[in-house]
Design a protein around this motif. Structure first.
Motif, short mmCIF file in Angstrom:
data_model
loop_
_atom_site.label_atom_id
_atom_site.label_comp_id
_atom_site.label_asym_id
_atom_site.label_seq_id
_atom_site.Cartn_x
_atom_site.Cartn_y
_atom_site.Cartn_z
N ALA A 1 -6.34 2.73 2.86
CA ALA A 1 -5.11 2.09 3.30
C ALA A 1 -4.47 2.84 4.48
CB ALA A 1 -4.14 2.00 2.14
N ASN B 1 1.28 4.00 -3.10
CA ASN B 1 0.99 5.42 -2.93
C ASN B 1 2.16 6.27 -3.42
OD1 ASN B 1 -1.57 5.11 -1.91
ND2 ASN B 1 -0.95 5.27 0.24
N GLU C 1 0.83 -1.21 0.00
CA GLU C 1 0.00 0.00 0.00
C GLU C 1 0.86 1.26 0.00
OE1 GLU C 1 -3.19 0.09 -0.45
OE2 GLU C 1 -3.60 -2.05 -0.26
N LYS D 1 -7.88 10.34 -5.43
CA LYS D 1 -7.83 9.63 -6.70
C LYS D 1 -9.19 9.38 -7.36
CE LYS D 1 -3.63 7.91 -4.90
NZ LYS D 1 -2.98 6.88 -4.14
N GLY E 1 -4.10 2.68 -6.42
CA GLY E 1 -5.06 2.53 -5.32
C GLY E 1 -6.16 3.55 -5.53
MG MG Z 1 -3.25 3.85 -1.64
#
Ligand code: MG
Ligand code: ADP
Length: 589
Positions: A99, A34, A30, A80, A94
């Motif tokens: 997360a 990112n 994760e 996002k 992601g």
């Molecule tokens: Mg993420």
């Protein structure tokens, strides 16, 4: 913003954490994803105690201002997804905004971040989901996230963590996947403050694969040149025909940049190998599939490892085509490196169509000499023993047997009381060695052969960690190895009965076999059986063919003096018999 506040529903975050964050490796996934989304050019991953002690990911990406830094710790805060339409078109890795709060709810978490255009940065500390510190910090541009004492406040989950070595190996495996999918990003990895690897950024996937896995691995691969069919594109690298491993850790399939494990992707690769690779082996591959985001649903699995394809048929045909075209282009010369036993059961021959070589109904027995041309041999699948012959009820006695000859470099033929007896050389050896090894493991280690010059081999970081974690079981198998720095392992001794095989092959195959025994194989009775079976399979594949009648008779004798002579530990027949009645039936109109 500048407002210190409690994270909303810590409990919900912890529950979500159970889905997103199973173990240190998933935290790394994760965090690094990112960083990739943030446009990082360089990412450093540090970890301690298998990641359970500390994970620290540092990037030089876009960073966050203070309000975003606080916001990103709230559930469902994500930069996002702007509109629901974006949901269908996932271009970043992601998108669920879950997360960071999840991870922060189950660890001692520290985020420091700074945008390039800002004078100063922000540092936020969170413990078990409670923010207790927000202040200025003088970071260089980018983001650093530290996750310490994972699951310290969720003992039930902490108990689920495996041994440190296993977690480290999984974690390294995860970084490898990310590094392979982003060669354009420089990656550095430190384990317990020691550098595991430092990968320079490159435009060339081959260079990334070489830096990570070594020159030898790269030579086993052949490129899959970009191709497209019905909107599905693919490119990458795949093993040359005949190269296979029994575990699939080196088979990486990416869909729109994300590593996806799916039978829809892996089965066609295996299918393409039918006839050139023994059952149970898989071709290493690094393949990137690109398709319209709406053709694939990534939200099936919380950790996004599984997907649903709108049209699996197209995927399958593209994957098959990818493997086949790569092999065509590999050309016959480069296509198959005739390295002894790259396949544990049979020497693979590219392009041969399987035909039962033995006792086919129309032909006479083509008895060949030991030196029969390799290429004339027929690769036969393990389960294909002529079914009309029964392996059971054989009343063989060595005294009554007469040696007739060898067949196809693979069988010994004997006449015995008017029956035809066929012994499969490799299977017979496996049985003999298995029983010998099992006895020996009861009292100590298997015999090993000391190498005059130790071999230094390049291995992947995850494999190196595995080797260090399993030195004692490797030792029991007769293999003495330890990591030697800079992505290499030093091998001092190999199992004596396998010493004719290349050292790299012994190590890799042994590792593959032992991995199937679970995380921490032990030498209890079941473990000894499994180890003896693994090493006997390896050793049998490296043994020379028995030369001449005396050696053939000896092999038969050794086989028949076994406790269970008629099958290998895995149940493959070693000896089979065609009775006078059976022969007669075949010659009756
Ligand atoms: Mg993420
Ligand atoms: P998601 O990645 O699904 O958006 P996360 O919880 O992983 O959810 O991250 C939340 C948000 O925090 C991201 O959308 C991004 O805006 C920001 N963020 C997280 N990590 C970084 C980073 N390394 N650099 C810059 N921004 C980041």
């Amino acid at each position: 913003m500048g407002l210190i506040k409690l994270l909303p529903d810590i409990l919900a975050s912890q529950v979500a954490a159970g889905e997103v964050v199973e173990r240190p490796a998933s935290v790394v996934k994760e965090l690094v994803e990112n960083s990739i989304d943030a446009g990082a050019r360089r990412i450093t991953v540090e970890f301690q105690r298998g990641g359970a002690g500390l994970i620290r990911v540092t990037d030089d990406g876009c960073g966050m201002d203070r309000s975003d830094a606080l916001l990103c710790l709230e559930r469902h805060a994500t930069s996002k997804i702007r509109e629901s339409a974006d949901l269908a078109a996932i271009s970043t890795l992601g998108f669920r905004g879950e997360a960071l709060p999840s991870i922060a709810s189950v660890s001692r978490f520290r985020l420091s971040t700074r945008r390039r255009e800002d004078d100063g940065g922000t540092l936020i500390e969170v413990t078990g989901g409670k923010i207790h510190e927000v202040r200025d910090s003088g970071e260089s541009p980018g983001t650093r996230i530290e996750v310490a004492d994972l699951f310290f406040n969720v003992p039930a989950r902490r108990k689920f963590l495996r041994g440190e070595q296993t977690e480290a190996s999984n974690l390294l495996q995860q970084i490898e996947i990310l590094a392979v999918s982003h060669p354009e990003i420089a990656f550095t990895c430190l384990r317990d403050q020691r550098e595991v690897f430092r990968l320079a950024a490159t435009e060339d996937l081959a260079i990334r694969l070489r830096d990570l896995y070594g020159e030898a691995f790269l030579r086993k691969l052949t490129p899959v040149s970009p191709q497209e069919s019905q909107g599905v594109k693919v490119h990458g690298w795949i093993a040359r025909p005949g190269e296979g491993r029994s575990d699939r850790t080196l088979q990486m399939t990416f869909v729109n940049g994300r590593m996806i494990k799916s039978p829809i992707l892996s089965l066609p690769l295996r299918e393409a190998c039918d006839g050139v690779l023994a059952k149970g082996l898989h071709p290493p591959a690094v393949l990137f599939f690109e398709m319209d985001p709406s053709a694939v649903d990534c939200n099936v699995h919380p950790a996004k490892r599984e997907v649903r394809f709108r049209d699996p048929g197209v995927i399958r045909s593209v994957a098959l085509q990818a493997a086949r075209s790569a092999w065509e282009n590999a050309g016959p010369a480069a296509g198959f490196s005739p390295k002894a036993g790259s396949d544990p059961l049979f020497p693979p021959i590219a392009g041969t169509v399987w035909k039962p070589a033995v006792l086919s109904t129309q032909n006479e027995l083509p008895v060949q000499s030991v030196e029969s041309d390799r290429s004339a041999r027929v690769a036969e699948s393990p389960g294909s023993t002529a079914h009309s012959m029964s392996a059971f009820g054989i009343q063989s006695s060595v005294q009554a047997a007469r040696f007739l000859g060898q067949l196809a470099g693979r069988y010994l033929l004997f006449e015995e009381l008017e029956s035809l007896m066929v012994l499969e050389i490799r299977a017979a050896r496996e049985r003999i060695l298995y029983e010998r090894f099992l006895k020996r493991l009861g009292t100590g280690e298997l015999e090993s052969q000391h190498l005059l010059l130790p071999e230094i081999l390049e291995m992947s970081p995850a494999d190196l960690a595995w080797i260090d974690a399993h030195r004692s079981i490797l030792h029991a198998a007769g293999l003495v190895a330890e990591s030697f720095g800079q992505g290499t392992v030093k091998v001092d001794s190999v199992p004596a009965d396998a010493s004719s095989l290349p050292v790299m092959e012994i190590l890799v195959r042994l590792m593959d076999e032992l991995r199937t025994l679970g995380d921490s194989p032990t030498l209890d009775p079941a473990g000894r059986e499994a180890l003896a079976a693994s090493v006997s399979r390896l050793a049998a594949s490296g043994a020379k063919l028995p030369a001449g009648e005396e050696a053939a008779m000896m092999l038969l004798k050794e086989l028949l003096s076994c406790d269970l002579p008629y099958a290998t530990p895995k149940g493959r027949p070693t000896l089979t018999q065609l009775s006078p009645g059976e022969l007669q039936r075949r010659f009756t109109a």
